[in-house]
Design a protein around this motif. Structure first.
Motif, PDB file in Angstrom:
ATOM      1  N   LYS A  58       0.245  -0.963  -0.101  1.00 56.13           N
ATOM      2  CA  LYS A  58      -0.187  -0.116  -0.030  1.00 56.13           C
ATOM      3  C   LYS A  58       0.874   1.007   0.390  1.00 56.13           C
ATOM      4  N   LEU A  59       1.958   1.237   0.605  1.00 57.03           N
ATOM      5  CA  LEU A  59       2.802   2.334   0.887  1.00 57.03           C
ATOM      6  C   LEU A  59       3.877   2.541  -0.519  1.00 57.03           C
ATOM      7  N   SER A  60       4.093   1.670  -1.017  1.00 51.49           N
ATOM      8  CA  SER A  60       4.574   1.908  -2.343  1.00 51.49           C
ATOM      9  C   SER A  60       4.284   2.688  -3.545  1.00 51.49           C
ATOM     10  N   GLN A  61       2.640   1.805  -3.072  1.00 50.12           N
ATOM     11  CA  GLN A  61       2.126   2.848  -4.651  1.00 50.12           C
ATOM     12  C   GLN A  61       1.560   4.065  -4.109  1.00 50.12           C
ATOM     13  N   PHE A  62       0.875   4.485  -2.454  1.00 51.64           N
ATOM     14  CA  PHE A  62       0.965   5.595  -2.589  1.00 51.64           C
ATOM     15  C   PHE A  62       2.032   6.393  -2.593  1.00 51.64           C
ATOM     16  N   LEU A  63       3.610   6.053  -2.939  1.00 49.83           N
ATOM     17  CA  LEU A  63       4.885   6.643  -2.625  1.00 49.83           C
ATOM     18  C   LEU A  63       4.795   6.530  -4.413  1.00 49.83           C
ATOM     19  N   LEU A  64       5.186   5.880  -4.977  1.00 51.88           N
ATOM     20  CA  LEU A  64       5.646   6.040  -6.468  1.00 51.88           C
ATOM     21  C   LEU A  64       4.164   6.712  -6.311  1.00 51.88           C
ATOM     22  N   SER A  65       3.014   6.761  -6.670  1.00 48.90           N
ATOM     23  CA  SER A  65       1.974   7.352  -7.713  1.00 48.90           C
ATOM     24  C   SER A  65       2.228   9.176  -7.171  1.00 48.90           C
ATOM     25  N   LEU A  66       3.016   9.157  -5.020  1.00 58.70           N
ATOM     26  CA  LEU A  66       2.747  10.810  -5.387  1.00 58.70           C
ATOM     27  C   LEU A  66       3.934  11.201  -6.099  1.00 58.70           C
ATOM     28  N   SER A  67       4.732  10.580  -5.862  1.00 55.84           N
ATOM     29  CA  SER A  67       6.573  10.762  -6.979  1.00 55.84           C
ATOM     30  C   SER A  67       5.734  11.158  -8.350  1.00 55.84           C
ATOM     31  N   LEU A  68       5.035  10.205  -8.938  1.00 60.84           N
ATOM     32  CA  LEU A  68       5.122  10.627 -10.374  1.00 60.84           C
ATOM     33  C   LEU A  68       4.512  11.868 -10.600  1.00 60.84           C
ATOM     34  N   LEU A  69       3.649  11.848  -9.748  1.00 57.32           N
ATOM     35  CA  LEU A  69       3.013  13.402  -9.966  1.00 57.32           C
ATOM     36  C   LEU A  69       3.006  14.748  -9.722  1.00 57.32           C
ATOM     37  N   ILE A  70       4.435  14.612  -8.631  1.00 58.10           N
ATOM     38  CA  ILE A  70       4.728  15.259  -7.855  1.00 58.10           C
ATOM     39  C   ILE A  70       5.703  16.382  -9.187  1.00 58.10           C
ATOM     40  N   ILE A  71       6.717  14.711  -9.394  1.00 60.69           N
ATOM     41  CA  ILE A  71       7.643  15.499 -10.632  1.00 60.69           C
ATOM     42  C   ILE A  71       6.822  15.736 -11.172  1.00 60.69           C
ATOM     43  N   LEU A  72       6.170  15.064 -12.445  1.00 59.45           N
ATOM     44  CA  LEU A  72       6.006  15.615 -13.789  1.00 59.45           C
ATOM     45  C   LEU A  72       5.114  17.226 -13.339  1.00 59.45           C
ATOM     46  N   HIS A  73       3.994  17.244 -12.372  1.00 54.19           N
ATOM     47  CA  HIS A  73       3.090  18.554 -12.049  1.00 54.19           C
ATOM     48  C   HIS A  73       4.952  19.847 -12.063  1.00 54.19           C
ATOM     49  N   GLU A  74       5.781  19.042 -11.547  1.00 54.30           N
ATOM     50  CA  GLU A  74       6.965  20.459 -11.230  1.00 54.30           C
ATOM     51  C   GLU A  74       8.086  20.738 -12.759  1.00 54.30           C
ATOM     52  N   LEU A  75       8.061  19.444 -13.418  1.00 52.47           N
ATOM     53  CA  LEU A  75       8.077  19.612 -14.825  1.00 52.47           C
ATOM     54  C   LEU A  75       7.420  20.520 -16.048  1.00 52.47           C
ATOM     55  N   GLY A  76       6.273  20.449 -15.648  1.00 52.76           N
ATOM     56  CA  GLY A  76       5.580  21.199 -16.457  1.00 52.76           C
ATOM     57  C   GLY A  76       5.643  23.148 -16.579  1.00 52.76           C
ATOM     58  N   HIS A  77       6.216  23.131 -14.627  1.00 50.48           N
ATOM     59  CA  HIS A  77       6.938  24.430 -14.976  1.00 50.48           C
ATOM     60  C   HIS A  77       8.002  24.596 -15.644  1.00 50.48           C
ATOM     61  N   PHE A  78       8.892  23.800 -15.175  1.00 52.40           N
ATOM     62  CA  PHE A  78      10.801  23.626 -15.662  1.00 52.40           C
ATOM     63  C   PHE A  78      10.876  24.167 -17.088  1.00 52.40           C
ATOM     64  N   ILE A  79       9.780  22.641 -17.400  1.00 48.70           N
ATOM     65  CA  ILE A  79      10.245  23.391 -19.891  1.00 48.70           C
ATOM     66  C   ILE A  79      10.111  24.389 -19.779  1.00 48.70           C
ATOM     67  N   PRO A  80       8.727  25.150 -19.806  1.00 46.84           N
ATOM     68  CA  PRO A  80       8.382  26.673 -20.521  1.00 46.84           C
ATOM     69  C   PRO A  80       9.539  27.237 -20.035  1.00 46.84           C
ATOM     70  N   ALA A  81       9.756  27.120 -18.169  1.00 49.28           N
ATOM     71  CA  ALA A  81      10.655  27.698 -17.648  1.00 49.28           C
ATOM     72  C   ALA A  81      12.099  27.622 -18.593  1.00 49.28           C
ATOM     73  N   LYS A  82      12.299  26.771 -18.834  1.00 47.10           N
ATOM     74  CA  LYS A  82      13.847  26.610 -19.310  1.00 47.10           C
ATOM     75  C   LYS A  82      13.331  27.183 -21.182  1.00 47.10           C
ATOM     76  N   LEU A  83      13.072  27.010 -21.814  1.00 43.44           N
ATOM     77  CA  LEU A  83      11.938  27.050 -22.746  1.00 43.44           C
ATOM     78  C   LEU A  83      12.407  29.055 -22.994  1.00 43.44           C
ATOM     79  N   PHE A  84      11.829  29.093 -22.196  1.00 44.19           N
ATOM     80  CA  PHE A  84      11.644  31.252 -22.294  1.00 44.19           C
ATOM     81  C   PHE A  84      12.939  31.747 -21.282  1.00 44.19           C
ATOM     82  N   LYS A  85      13.809  30.919 -21.074  1.00 45.96           N
ATOM     83  CA  LYS A  85      15.408  30.987 -21.437  1.00 45.96           C
ATOM     84  C   LYS A  85      15.288  32.098 -19.704  1.00 45.96           C
TER      85      LYS A  85
END
Length: 448
Positions: A6-33
């Motif tokens: 149960k904990l493994s599923q919880f942490l894997l899901s949470l980590s996936l969501l956090i990393i991809l959410h922050e990538l959503g900010h990171f990528i356009p920030a880099k594109l706009f230098k």
């Protein structure tokens, strides 16, 4: 072992969501230098578990699993870096970029959340297809398993025709919509009637003390296990089906539960099915009419077909067929979650009492590994994260978007001092909401 899964599923899901959410900010920030100083999974309060600097960005994993963040230069955010903001703006800073670029950077996280959810739903439609039991095939109605629903007026054996005026074509639609019901149209004894639910039904369901679903398909008495020292564990086995008790036919388990109450301190003849064979045996009851036999409340579709209980409709889809189906699933989930938020913000519903934190999310995951459940829950959480982040609260993405839209429309940028104060107010509000949600979890754990 169950808690580890149960904990493994919880942490894997949470980590996936956090990393991809922050990538959503990171990528356009880099594109706009725009310079990104930090990219973190979880919060690194005082110290980090892991960190490595690549180029101008420090990547790391914090020790506090309450989210994640990217620190963008020249942006008033949760870091409250006033020293940097006091210096003259630099061309690589967030504050130096055009408003439309800053808007795209801020919307990047929630955009990724929604895209991820839709991709998951499309993938699930393609890989798993669509399996369902038609509501019309539940000839003897549903089994009401939550006392709050029963007190509201729905009884075992009722056929649920519609919820909130929407026709229920599939059994799964009933379980999904009943929690948010204002009114339920049922058929009982060949007569239709509409039952008005109390406005605080969500709170009543929670306080009922019953954790499983509100209604179930009516199924036979299938033995799921035995209590410790059960007197019936020697002559009965898991997966046996009790078909008769004392000569009385038992078609459904809900009927058996009522009939069992009649016997106290008795040994009663019973007929069971085991591996297709009919066997005569007995069942012992104690002075409280208990047999120490646990029964199944639900069974997978594969077993429903095997036991010939209900017709399971199966549909498979090609990749391109899966796209509109997945999108439709995502849209319906967004609409449903919006309805839940509406109830939460209405004090009369008392739904705010059911707001949960990390423990509530953790408890959603099953104790056995299921990719179907994992992806379904992750898609829902991704939509929840996207919607919540769009709320116009300072310190959330939606708060930044609100101020940027004001700047674009009015042509006037709010002062840094105003944004700092707004960020502080929003941060305090978020902490309060976090304490309230997780406080609810703690209260429920203690009281229940």
């Amino acid at each position: 072992m169950d808690i580890v899964i149960k904990l493994s599923q919880f942490l894997l899901s949470l980590s996936l969501l956090i990393i991809l959410h922050e990538l959503g900010h990171f990528i356009p920030a880099k594109l706009f230098k725009t310079r990104v100083e930090k990219f973190y999974l979880f919060f690194d309060v005082k110290y980090s578990l892991l960190k490595k600097k690549i180029g101008e960005t420090e990547y790391g994993i914090g020790w506090l699993p309450l989210g994640g963040y990217v620190k963008i230069s020249g942006m008033i955010d949760e870091s409250m870096d006033k020293e940097q903001m006091a210096l003259p703006p630099q061309p690589w800073e967030f504050r130096s970029k055009p408003a439309w670029q800053r808007l795209i950077i801020m919307l990047g996280g929630v955009t990724v959340n929604f895209i991820l959810a839709f991709i998951i739903y499309i993938g699930m439609a393609f890989v798993y297809g669509d399996n369902y039991v038609a509501n019309a095939d539940l000839k003897d109605g549903v089994w009401v398993t939550n006392p709050a629903i029963e007190k509201a007026g729905v009884q075992t054996g009722d056929k649920i025709i519609a919820i909130n005026g929407k026709k229920m074509d599939r059994y799964d639609d009933i379980a999904k919509n009943l929690f948010m019901a204002n009114e339920v149209t049922i058929q009982r004894n060949n007569e239709e009637k509409t039952i008005k639910f109390p406005i605080n039904i969500i709170n009543k369901i929670s306080n009922s003390g019953v954790k499983h679903s509100l209604v179930e398909m009516r199924i036979p008495f299938i033995i799921a296990g035995f209590e410790k020292d059960s007197p019936n564990s020697k002559n009965l086995k898991t997966a046996d089906i009790i078909t008769h008790l004392n000569g009385i036919p038992l078609q459904y388990v809900d009927e058996a539960v009522e009939i069992f109450k009649k016997y106290k301190n008795q040994t009663v003849p019973a007929t069971i099915k085991r591996d297709g064979k009919v066997i005569q045996t007995t069942i012992k009851f104690n002075d409280k009419s208990k047999s120490g036999v646990a029964y199944a409340t639900r069974i997978p579709y594969s077993n429903i077909e095997k036991l010939n209980l209900y017709k399971v409709n199966r549909q498979t889809f090609g990749f391109f067929e899966s796209i509109p189906i997945g999108i439709n699933m995502g849209v319906n989930t967004v609409i449903d979650y919006g309805g839940q938020l509406k109830k939460i913000f209405n004090p009369k519903t008392e739904a705010y009492k059911e707001v949960g934190g990390f423990a509530a999310i953790f408890n959603v995951f099953p104790e056995t590994w299921s990719w179907t459940a994992f992806w379904s829950i992750t898609a829902l959480l991704s939509i929840m994260l996207g919607v919540m982040n769009l709320l116009p609260i300072p310190a959330l993405d939606g708060g930044h978007v609100m101020f940027l839209l004001y700047e674009i429309i009015s042509g006037k940028k709010p002062s840094d001092k105003f944004l700092e104060n707004a960020q502080m107010v929003g941060f305090v509000l978020l902490i309060a909401l976090l304490l309230f949600a997780n406080g609810n979890d703690i209260y429920k754990a203690i009281m229940k």
